[in-house]
Scaffold this motif. Structure first.
Motif, PDB file in Angstrom:
ATOM      1  N   GLY A  66      -1.960   3.037   3.620  1.00  0.00           N
ATOM      2  CA  GLY A  66      -2.786   1.823   3.041  1.00  0.00           C
ATOM      3  C   GLY A  66      -2.237   1.377   1.801  1.00  0.00           C
ATOM      4  N   PRO A  67      -3.018   0.165   1.282  1.00  0.00           N
ATOM      5  CA  PRO A  67      -2.541  -0.160  -0.055  1.00  0.00           C
ATOM      6  C   PRO A  67      -2.701   0.730  -1.008  1.00  0.00           C
ATOM      7  CG  PRO A  67      -3.984  -1.873   1.185  1.00  0.00           C
ATOM      8  CD  PRO A  67      -3.875  -0.499   2.097  1.00  0.00           C
ATOM      9  N   SER A  73      -4.047   3.528   6.674  1.00  0.00           N
ATOM     10  CA  SER A  73      -4.778   2.471   7.165  1.00  0.00           C
ATOM     11  C   SER A  73      -4.747   2.025   8.635  1.00  0.00           C
ATOM     12  CB  SER A  73      -4.245   1.385   6.410  1.00  0.00           C
ATOM     13  OG  SER A  73      -3.109   1.049   6.664  1.00  0.00           O
ATOM     14  N   ARG A 181       7.856  -8.105   9.225  1.00  0.00           N
ATOM     15  CA  ARG A 181       7.164  -8.340   8.295  1.00  0.00           C
ATOM     16  C   ARG A 181       7.463  -9.768   7.493  1.00  0.00           C
ATOM     17  NH1 ARG A 181       4.734  -3.681   4.237  1.00  0.00           N
ATOM     18  NH2 ARG A 181       6.849  -3.975   3.440  1.00  0.00           N
ATOM     19  N   SER A 279     -11.616  -1.152   3.637  1.00  0.00           N
ATOM     20  CA  SER A 279     -10.765  -0.775   4.973  1.00  0.00           C
ATOM     21  C   SER A 279     -11.760  -0.379   6.068  1.00  0.00           C
ATOM     22  CB  SER A 279     -10.366   0.735   4.443  1.00  0.00           C
ATOM     23  OG  SER A 279     -11.298   1.529   4.192  1.00  0.00           O
ATOM     24  N   THR A 328      -3.610  -6.979   3.623  1.00  0.00           N
ATOM     25  CA  THR A 328      -2.539  -6.570   2.366  1.00  0.00           C
ATOM     26  C   THR A 328      -2.426  -7.446   1.382  1.00  0.00           C
ATOM     27  OG1 THR A 328      -0.690  -7.846   3.541  1.00  0.00           O
ATOM     28  CG2 THR A 328      -1.455  -5.271   4.104  1.00  0.00           C
ATOM     29  N   ASP A 329      -1.588  -7.291   0.309  1.00  0.00           N
ATOM     30  CA  ASP A 329      -1.485  -8.294  -0.930  1.00  0.00           C
ATOM     31  C   ASP A 329      -0.647  -9.628  -0.271  1.00  0.00           C
ATOM     32  OD1 ASP A 329      -2.745  -6.597  -2.586  1.00  0.00           O
ATOM     33  OD2 ASP A 329      -0.867  -5.582  -3.277  1.00  0.00           O
ATOM     34  N   ASP A 330       0.246  -9.092   0.881  1.00  0.00           N
ATOM     35  CA  ASP A 330       0.976 -10.542   1.362  1.00  0.00           C
ATOM     36  C   ASP A 330       0.241 -11.525   1.907  1.00  0.00           C
ATOM     37  OD1 ASP A 330       3.316  -9.416   0.301  1.00  0.00           O
ATOM     38  OD2 ASP A 330       3.815  -8.535   2.211  1.00  0.00           O
TER      39      ASP A 330
END
Length: 560
Positions: A66-67, A73, A181, A279, A328-330
């Motif tokens: 996970g992040p 995750s 991704r 989460s 996610t950050d993306d």
């Protein structure tokens, strides 16, 4: 005999070479198979299935880190049935032996995994496992996750060759995951751009606030693969948010819910002015306040609509099903841009509503002026003429009719004057009239219902209905509209308010599912109690065409 031994040794080496060749071919096929996919979920599934086949493992799993870099995750398994997974319970979070590879991302081979220092056993209903092979999956300098393989078939232990094969597969897996991704990110970015264009076009075409909000929620849920999308807006003068738009499962139940700012995911994002993630929103101990509405949901994110902490226009909440990957950050970067677009949409909708309200008020002033200057004066002159003419009528029946006509004209003048007063009244926060309060409540209900209710008002509401009784009327109206928004699943709601001179009558009718016999009655009992307290009555009826009709009435004389 020596020749036979040499032949046997040669045959063994040939078999070994053949086995190595077959294994290399299998590895190449696995690499090609993994690299062929562009959907990230399918890539991960192919990786874990190929790993199990290459080393002949009975069980295999792929854990995505996970992040936070400390827990898993996402966890995909091979070798366990859905029934076995359900019996085991929640998927592992990355503690114990699984977490060993997270903290120390190097290949790990064990003959008996229970003897490792980090192992502390299996949960109930978990199948027994002995041999173990774990290999990290790297993408450039980032550790994406780990491959876990247990119980080599035949009872043998994993050897150095198995480790080499899985390590080679992990390199190819890293490349395939990176490609997937990048492709997924490009596709997502294109869809966000298309959605922003669609929202802009909708705004410029004059779509209503409800329609724009619906478009925002639907597209956000669709692009992020979320099960739930809610848009919450602040309730003026309180520390609460109300769900103005709900998209996804049970949207009718969620729409109109009031949630506190303190102790909720949406409230945390609204107060901080920054995105807040979880989460597992169903089990997150940080966000337990408010009505329960997240059963069966896992990863979630709340994004403020507007960057000012505690001063934004609302919050967009998205939640995925349990077991789905975390945000996610993306994903957050384009989502923030989308939230800014949504905030702009709300601001434009508010400005358009203010402009329409200003136009409406100007029309009301004009109508009120015309009624006062033209209609009332002519009616008054007509009444005076009839009164004068009545003195010359000798027939008693005709004289009585003229007198009644004069009385009717006087009553008509009173009604028109009350209407003029209501038309000229502004939405004054200190002392709004009953007509203004009712109109405002019905207008605000459009956001929670998804459509504007129909409203009709009749009689001297602002002069004959005392303030205390007017408060009762407003409380009943708000409760009836809230019930219609949360439970009725209606497409039409009609509100009728009338002051007859003897009583005030409020009727709220909808074409929804009706009032269930076994449903909760606390709200209806409160309305009935209010009616009894005001000396009136309350009825909950079912019209012949279906739906429900709530009729609340109270006498005006008892309220004085």
């Amino acid at each position: 005999m020596r020749l036979d031994e040499l032949l046997e040794e040669l045959q063994a080496r040939i078999n070994a070479v053949r086995g190595t060749r077959d294994r290399v071919h299998s590895l190449l096929e696995a690499v090609v198979s993994v690299g062929r996919e562009l959907d990230l979920t399918q890539v991960l599934r192919r990786i874990v299935e190929s790993a199990a086949v290459l080393v002949d493992a009975q069980y295999a799993a792929l854990g995505v880190i996970g992040p936070d870099g400390r827990t898993l995750s996402q966890f995909l398994t091979v070798g366990l049935t859905d029934e076995e997974i359900a019996k085991i319970g929640p998927l592992p979070a990355g503690h114990g032996l699984l977490g060993e590879l997270i903290h120390n991302p190097e290949p790990l081979r064990l003959t008996n995994l229970s003897e490792h220092a980090s192992s502390y056993g299996f949960p109930a209903h978990h199948p027994p496992m002995r041999t173990f092979l774990g290999v990290p999956i790297r993408i450039r300098d980032e550790v994406f996750g780990n491959l876990y393989l247990t119980d080599k078939r035949g009872g043998a232990s994993f050897d150095a060759e198995d480790e080499t094969v899985i390590s080679t597969l992990s390199v190819a897996a890293g490349v395939a995951i990176d490609n997937a991704r990048l492709y997924e990110g490009a596709q997502r970015q294109q869809r966000w751009l298309q959605t922003n264009t669609e929202i802009t076009s909708s705004l410029l075409s004059g779509s209503s606030r409800v329609e724009v909000l619906g478009l925002i929620g639907h597209r956000a849920r669709e692009i992020t693969n979320a099960e739930l999308a809610d848009v919450c807006v602040p309730v003026t003068g309180t520390d609460q948010l109300v769900v103005e738009l709900a998209s996804g499962a049970d949207s009718d139940v969620r729409r109109g819910l009031v949630v506190p700012v303190e102790g909720t995911l949406s409230g945390a994002a609204y107060r901080s002015g920054t995105p807040v993630t979880s989460s597992s929103i169903e089990t997150d101990e940080r966000f337990t306040a408010g009505p329960r509405r997240f059963d069966g949901l896992g990863p979630a994110v709340a994004v403020p609509l507007g960057s000012a902490a505690g001063e934004g226009r609302g919050v967009l909440l998205l939640a995925r099903a349990t077991g789905e990957p975390v945000f996610t950050d993306d994903e957050l970067r384009p989502l923030l841009g989308f939230a800014d677009q949504a905030a702009l949409a709300l601001e434009l909708a508010e400005h358009r509503r203010d402009a329409e309200q200003l136009t409406l008020l100007e029309d009301r002033d004009r109508i009120a002026r015309d009624l006062h200057d033209l209609a009332i004066q002519r009616l008054f002159a007509t009444g005076m003429t009839l009164q004068s003419a009545g003195r010359f009528i000798e027939h008693s029946g005709a004289a009585d009719r003229v007198a009644r006509a004069v009385d009717d004209l006087d009553e008509t003048i009173k009604i028109i004057r009350s209407t003029i007063f209501a038309l000229r009244a502004r939405d004054d926060a200190d002392a709004p009239t009953l007509r203004a309060r009712v109109a405002r409540a019905v207008g605000e209900a459009a956001s929670s219902l998804g459509f504007p209710p129909r409203l009709s008002m009749e009689g001297l509401l602002d002069t004959d209905v005392p303030a205390e009784l007017a408060d009762h009327v407003m409380a009943v109206l708000n409760e009836a509209l809230s019930n219609a928004a949360r439970h009725a699943r209606a497409t039409r709601v009609e509100v009728a308010l009338q002051a007859t001179g003897k009583e005030v009558v409020l009727a709220v009718t909808d074409n929804g599912v009706g009032i269930p016999d076994d449903g909760r009655r606390s709200g209806l009992e409160n309305l009935a109690e209010r009616a009894r307290g005001a000396g009136g009555t309350f009825e909950a009826l079912t019209p012949p065409e279906g739906g429900s009709r709530l009729v609340w009435r109270a006498p005006l004389r008892d309220a004085e």
